[in-house]
Motif scaffolding. Structure first.
Motif, PDB file in Angstrom:
ATOM      1  N   ARG A  94       0.823  -1.212   0.000  1.00 17.69           N
ATOM      2  CA  ARG A  94       0.000   0.000   0.000  1.00 17.69           C
ATOM      3  C   ARG A  94       0.858   1.263   0.000  1.00 17.69           C
ATOM      4  NH1 ARG A  94      -2.648  -1.212   4.197  1.00 17.69           N
ATOM      5  NH2 ARG A  94      -1.598   0.168   5.662  1.00 17.69           N
ATOM      6  N   LYS A  95       2.008   1.203   0.669  1.00 16.58           N
ATOM      7  CA  LYS A  95       2.865   2.386   0.805  1.00 16.58           C
ATOM      8  C   LYS A  95       3.776   2.610  -0.400  1.00 16.58           C
ATOM      9  CE  LYS A  95       3.020   2.216   5.862  1.00 16.58           C
ATOM     10  NZ  LYS A  95       3.882   1.960   7.058  1.00 16.58           N
ATOM     11  N   LYS A  96       3.971   1.569  -1.204  1.00 14.45           N
ATOM     12  CA  LYS A  96       4.904   1.703  -2.326  1.00 14.45           C
ATOM     13  C   LYS A  96       4.362   2.651  -3.381  1.00 14.45           C
ATOM     14  CE  LYS A  96       7.916  -2.302  -2.356  1.00 14.45           C
ATOM     15  NZ  LYS A  96       8.477  -3.379  -3.200  1.00 14.45           N
ATOM     16  N   LYS A  97       5.240   3.514  -3.870  1.00 11.36           N
ATOM     17  CA  LYS A  97       4.840   4.466  -4.897  1.00 11.36           C
ATOM     18  C   LYS A  97       4.923   3.841  -6.281  1.00 11.36           C
ATOM     19  CE  LYS A  97       6.328   8.519  -2.249  1.00 11.36           C
ATOM     20  NZ  LYS A  97       7.217   9.701  -2.205  1.00 11.36           N
ATOM     21  N   GLN A  98       5.815   2.857  -6.433  1.00 17.93           N
ATOM     22  CA  GLN A  98       5.994   2.229  -7.734  1.00 17.93           C
ATOM     23  C   GLN A  98       5.685   0.743  -7.614  1.00 17.93           C
ATOM     24  OE1 GLN A  98       9.995   2.210  -9.277  1.00 17.93           O
ATOM     25  NE2 GLN A  98       9.312   2.288 -11.392  1.00 17.93           N
ATOM     26  N   PRO A  99       4.464   0.330  -7.924  1.00 13.58           N
ATOM     27  CA  PRO A  99       4.043  -1.054  -7.693  1.00 13.58           C
ATOM     28  C   PRO A  99       4.574  -2.032  -8.740  1.00 13.58           C
ATOM     29  CG  PRO A  99       2.291   0.143  -8.735  1.00 13.58           C
ATOM     30  CD  PRO A  99       3.401   1.136  -8.509  1.00 13.58           C
ATOM     31  N   LYS A 100       5.855  -2.292  -8.716  1.00 11.96           N
ATOM     32  CA  LYS A 100       6.434  -3.264  -9.640  1.00 11.96           C
ATOM     33  C   LYS A 100       7.791  -3.695  -9.105  1.00 11.96           C
ATOM     34  CE  LYS A 100       8.295  -1.732 -13.447  1.00 11.96           C
ATOM     35  NZ  LYS A 100       8.546  -1.059 -14.747  1.00 11.96           N
TER      36      LYS A 100
END
Length: 247
Positions: free
Chosen positions: A117-123
Protein backbone atom coordinates in the motif's frame (compact mmCIF):
# COMPACT_ATOMS: atom_id res chain seq x y z
CA UNK A 1 -7.82 2.31 -2.30
CA UNK A 2 -8.68 -1.25 -3.32
CA UNK A 3 -5.80 -3.56 -4.23
CA UNK A 4 -6.78 -6.12 -6.86
CA UNK A 5 -4.82 -9.33 -6.48
CA UNK A 6 -4.42 -12.78 -7.97
CA UNK A 7 -2.97 -15.92 -6.40
CA UNK A 8 -0.78 -18.41 -8.29
CA UNK A 9 -0.12 -21.69 -6.50
CA UNK A 10 -0.24 -25.31 -7.68
CA UNK A 11 -1.72 -26.42 -4.32
CA UNK A 12 -5.46 -25.73 -4.16
CA UNK A 13 -5.52 -25.88 -0.36
CA UNK A 14 -2.85 -23.13 -0.27
CA UNK A 15 -5.01 -20.97 -2.57
CA UNK A 16 -8.07 -21.58 -0.40
CA UNK A 17 -6.23 -20.83 2.85
CA UNK A 18 -4.58 -17.65 1.57
CA UNK A 19 -7.86 -16.39 0.07
CA UNK A 20 -9.58 -16.96 3.41
CA UNK A 21 -6.80 -15.13 5.29
CA UNK A 22 -6.90 -12.17 2.88
CA UNK A 23 -10.68 -11.85 3.20
CA UNK A 24 -10.56 -12.15 6.98
CA UNK A 25 -7.53 -10.01 7.87
CA UNK A 26 -7.35 -7.34 5.17
CA UNK A 27 -9.92 -4.81 4.02
CA UNK A 28 -8.25 -3.31 0.96
CA UNK A 29 -7.23 -6.47 -0.94
CA UNK A 30 -9.69 -8.22 -3.24
CA UNK A 31 -8.71 -11.55 -4.81
CA UNK A 32 -10.11 -11.31 -8.33
CA UNK A 33 -8.70 -14.61 -9.63
CA UNK A 34 -6.61 -17.62 -8.61
CA UNK A 35 -4.61 -20.02 -10.76
CA UNK A 36 -2.99 -23.39 -10.25
CA UNK A 37 -1.42 -22.99 -13.70
CA UNK A 38 1.10 -20.15 -14.22
CA UNK A 39 0.49 -20.37 -17.97
CA UNK A 40 -3.19 -19.57 -17.46
CA UNK A 41 -2.20 -16.66 -15.24
CA UNK A 42 0.01 -15.24 -18.00
CA UNK A 43 -2.94 -15.32 -20.43
CA UNK A 44 -5.13 -13.60 -17.84
CA UNK A 45 -2.57 -10.83 -17.25
CA UNK A 46 -2.38 -10.07 -20.97
CA UNK A 47 -5.89 -8.58 -20.81
CA UNK A 48 -6.36 -7.72 -17.13
CA UNK A 49 -4.57 -5.09 -15.05
CA UNK A 50 -3.99 -6.09 -11.45
CA UNK A 51 -2.02 -4.59 -8.56
CA UNK A 52 -0.59 -7.58 -6.74
CA UNK A 53 0.40 -11.21 -7.35
CA UNK A 54 0.80 -13.74 -4.55
CA UNK A 55 3.23 -16.15 -6.21
CA UNK A 56 4.34 -19.63 -5.22
CA UNK A 57 7.90 -20.53 -6.22
CA UNK A 58 8.11 -24.29 -6.63
CA UNK A 59 5.48 -25.37 -9.15
CA UNK A 60 5.74 -28.33 -11.56
CA UNK A 61 4.56 -26.60 -14.73
CA UNK A 62 6.67 -23.46 -14.33
CA UNK A 63 8.36 -22.04 -11.24
CA UNK A 64 7.71 -18.54 -9.96
CA UNK A 65 10.89 -17.10 -11.44
CA UNK A 66 10.17 -18.52 -14.91
CA UNK A 67 6.66 -17.10 -14.67
CA UNK A 68 7.99 -13.59 -14.03
CA UNK A 69 10.48 -13.96 -16.87
CA UNK A 70 7.61 -14.61 -19.28
CA UNK A 71 5.41 -11.72 -18.18
CA UNK A 72 5.83 -8.69 -20.40
CA UNK A 73 6.27 -5.31 -18.69
CA UNK A 74 5.55 -6.18 -15.06
CA UNK A 75 3.35 -3.47 -13.56
CA UNK A 76 2.25 -5.24 -10.40
CA UNK A 77 3.73 -5.92 -7.00
CA UNK A 78 4.82 -9.47 -6.13
CA UNK A 79 4.70 -11.22 -2.78
CA UNK A 80 6.33 -14.63 -2.92
CA UNK A 81 4.69 -17.39 -0.91
CA UNK A 82 7.56 -19.76 -0.22
CA UNK A 83 8.61 -22.79 1.78
CA UNK A 84 12.31 -21.99 1.29
CA UNK A 85 14.54 -22.37 4.31
CA UNK A 86 16.22 -19.65 6.36
CA UNK A 87 19.28 -19.41 4.10
CA UNK A 88 17.19 -18.58 1.07
CA UNK A 89 15.05 -16.11 3.00
CA UNK A 90 18.15 -13.93 3.38
CA UNK A 91 18.18 -13.62 -0.40
CA UNK A 92 14.69 -12.11 -0.40
CA UNK A 93 15.86 -9.56 2.17
CA UNK A 94 18.85 -8.69 -0.01
CA UNK A 95 16.67 -8.14 -3.08
CA UNK A 96 14.02 -6.13 -1.19
CA UNK A 97 11.34 -8.40 -2.67
CA UNK A 98 8.72 -9.33 -0.12
CA UNK A 99 7.84 -12.88 0.82
CA UNK A 100 5.55 -14.88 3.06
CA UNK A 101 6.94 -18.06 4.55
CA UNK A 102 4.50 -20.97 4.52
CA UNK A 103 2.49 -21.64 6.61
CA UNK A 104 1.58 -17.97 6.41
CA UNK A 105 1.09 -16.07 9.67
CA UNK A 106 -1.67 -13.46 9.62
CA UNK A 107 0.53 -10.72 11.14
CA UNK A 108 3.12 -11.15 8.37
CA UNK A 109 0.37 -11.08 5.76
CA UNK A 110 -0.96 -7.81 7.17
CA UNK A 111 2.56 -6.37 7.23
CA UNK A 112 3.23 -7.33 3.61
CA UNK A 113 -0.02 -5.73 2.45
CA UNK A 114 0.92 -2.55 4.30
CA UNK A 115 4.23 -2.43 2.39
CA UNK A 116 2.41 -2.80 -0.92
CA UNK A 117 0.00 0.00 0.00
CA UNK A 118 2.86 2.39 0.81
CA UNK A 119 4.90 1.70 -2.33
CA UNK A 120 4.84 4.47 -4.90
CA UNK A 121 5.99 2.23 -7.73
CA UNK A 122 4.04 -1.05 -7.69
CA UNK A 123 6.43 -3.26 -9.64
CA UNK A 124 9.58 -5.30 -9.16
CA UNK A 125 12.70 -4.21 -11.00
CA UNK A 126 15.14 -6.33 -13.06
CA UNK A 127 17.93 -5.37 -10.66
CA UNK A 128 15.95 -6.86 -7.77
CA UNK A 129 15.45 -10.12 -9.61
CA UNK A 130 19.15 -10.31 -10.51
CA UNK A 131 20.09 -9.88 -6.85
CA UNK A 132 17.60 -12.57 -5.85
CA UNK A 133 18.77 -15.07 -8.48
CA UNK A 134 22.39 -14.55 -7.51
CA UNK A 135 21.83 -14.83 -3.79
CA UNK A 136 19.72 -17.97 -4.11
CA UNK A 137 22.22 -19.75 -6.34
CA UNK A 138 25.47 -18.71 -4.66
CA UNK A 139 27.16 -20.80 -2.00
CA UNK A 140 24.08 -22.73 -0.97
CA UNK A 141 25.34 -25.78 0.93
CA UNK A 142 24.43 -29.20 -0.41
CA UNK A 143 22.56 -31.06 2.29
CA UNK A 144 23.90 -34.53 3.08
CA UNK A 145 21.26 -35.25 5.73
CA UNK A 146 17.87 -33.90 6.72
CA UNK A 147 16.29 -34.15 10.18
CA UNK A 148 12.71 -35.43 10.11
CA UNK A 149 10.32 -35.89 13.06
CA UNK A 150 9.06 -39.41 13.76
CA UNK A 151 7.20 -40.90 16.72
CA UNK A 152 10.51 -41.73 18.40
CA UNK A 153 12.06 -38.29 17.85
CA UNK A 154 14.24 -36.72 15.16
CA UNK A 155 15.56 -39.11 12.54
CA UNK A 156 18.60 -37.99 10.52
CA UNK A 157 18.25 -39.26 6.98
CA UNK A 158 20.98 -39.34 4.33
CA UNK A 159 19.54 -37.51 1.33
CA UNK A 160 21.23 -39.81 -1.20
CA UNK A 161 19.55 -42.85 0.41
CA UNK A 162 16.02 -41.56 -0.20
CA UNK A 163 14.24 -43.34 -3.04
CA UNK A 164 10.87 -41.58 -2.92
CA UNK A 165 8.30 -40.03 -0.60
CA UNK A 166 4.56 -40.68 -0.61
CA UNK A 167 1.96 -38.38 0.92
CA UNK A 168 -0.34 -39.67 3.63
CA UNK A 169 -2.54 -36.66 4.47
CA UNK A 170 -0.55 -34.58 6.99
CA UNK A 171 2.13 -37.28 7.18
CA UNK A 172 4.67 -38.59 4.69
CA UNK A 173 6.18 -42.03 4.14
CA UNK A 174 9.87 -41.80 3.24
CA UNK A 175 11.24 -44.90 1.49
CA UNK A 176 14.99 -45.54 1.71
CA UNK A 177 17.56 -47.83 0.13
CA UNK A 178 17.55 -51.30 1.63
CA UNK A 179 13.79 -51.48 2.07
CA UNK A 180 13.60 -49.11 5.05
CA UNK A 181 10.71 -46.68 5.45
CA UNK A 182 9.82 -43.89 7.86
CA UNK A 183 6.49 -42.30 8.75
CA UNK A 184 7.22 -38.60 9.20
CA UNK A 185 4.93 -35.98 10.75
CA UNK A 186 5.40 -33.49 7.91
CA UNK A 187 3.41 -32.93 4.74
CA UNK A 188 4.89 -33.88 1.39
CA UNK A 189 5.15 -30.18 0.54
CA UNK A 190 7.27 -29.61 3.65
CA UNK A 191 9.52 -32.57 2.85
CA UNK A 192 9.89 -31.33 -0.73
CA UNK A 193 11.12 -27.96 0.57
CA UNK A 194 13.84 -29.70 2.58
CA UNK A 195 15.29 -31.66 -0.34
CA UNK A 196 17.59 -30.41 -3.15
CA UNK A 197 15.89 -29.69 -6.47
CA UNK A 198 19.00 -31.10 -8.18
CA UNK A 199 17.85 -34.62 -7.24
CA UNK A 200 14.17 -34.54 -6.25
CA UNK A 201 11.02 -33.88 -8.23
CA UNK A 202 7.28 -33.97 -7.55
CA UNK A 203 5.79 -36.26 -10.22
CA UNK A 204 2.31 -36.45 -8.74
CA UNK A 205 0.26 -34.73 -6.05
CA UNK A 206 1.19 -37.63 -3.76
CA UNK A 207 4.62 -38.67 -5.07
CA UNK A 208 8.03 -37.05 -4.67
CA UNK A 209 10.94 -39.01 -6.15
CA UNK A 210 14.71 -39.00 -6.24
CA UNK A 211 14.97 -39.04 -10.04
CA UNK A 212 18.51 -40.40 -9.78
CA UNK A 213 16.88 -43.61 -8.47
CA UNK A 214 14.62 -44.23 -11.47
CA UNK A 215 15.11 -47.54 -13.23
CA UNK A 216 12.56 -47.08 -16.00
CA UNK A 217 9.89 -44.69 -17.31
CA UNK A 218 6.80 -46.25 -18.93
CA UNK A 219 4.90 -44.09 -21.42
CA UNK A 220 1.20 -43.42 -21.03
CA UNK A 221 -1.26 -40.59 -20.37
CA UNK A 222 1.10 -39.37 -17.69
CA UNK A 223 2.96 -42.62 -17.55
CA UNK A 224 4.66 -44.09 -14.55
CA UNK A 225 8.16 -44.68 -13.24
CA UNK A 226 9.71 -47.83 -11.87
CA UNK A 227 12.15 -47.06 -9.08
CA UNK A 228 15.29 -48.96 -8.10
CA UNK A 229 13.28 -51.02 -5.59
CA UNK A 230 10.84 -52.01 -8.39
CA UNK A 231 8.08 -49.79 -6.98
CA UNK A 232 5.78 -48.30 -9.66
CA UNK A 233 4.68 -44.69 -9.16
CA UNK A 234 2.25 -42.87 -11.44
CA UNK A 235 3.16 -39.57 -13.09
CA UNK A 236 0.42 -36.96 -13.48
CA UNK A 237 -0.10 -35.46 -16.94
CA UNK A 238 0.76 -31.96 -15.69
CA UNK A 239 4.13 -33.13 -14.33
CA UNK A 240 5.20 -35.45 -17.14
CA UNK A 241 7.04 -32.71 -19.05
CA UNK A 242 8.97 -31.61 -15.95
CA UNK A 243 10.10 -35.20 -15.36
CA UNK A 244 11.21 -35.83 -18.94
CA UNK A 245 13.09 -32.52 -19.02
CA UNK A 246 15.44 -33.89 -16.36
CA UNK A 247 16.77 -36.38 -18.89
Amino acid sequence: MEIQAIIIDDEQHCIDTLTWQINKYTKEVRVVAAFSSPKEAIVYLESNAIDLVFLDIEMPEMNGFDFLAQVQNIQFEVIFATAYDEFAIKAFHASAIDYLLKPIHKDLLISSIAKVRKKKQPKILPEQMNILYGALNAKEPVKERIAVPTQEGLHFVRVNEILYCISNSNYTFIYLDGGKQLLVSKTLKEIEAMLPVQSFLRIHHSHLINFKKIEKYIRGDGGYVIMDDKKSLSVSRSRKEALLSKF
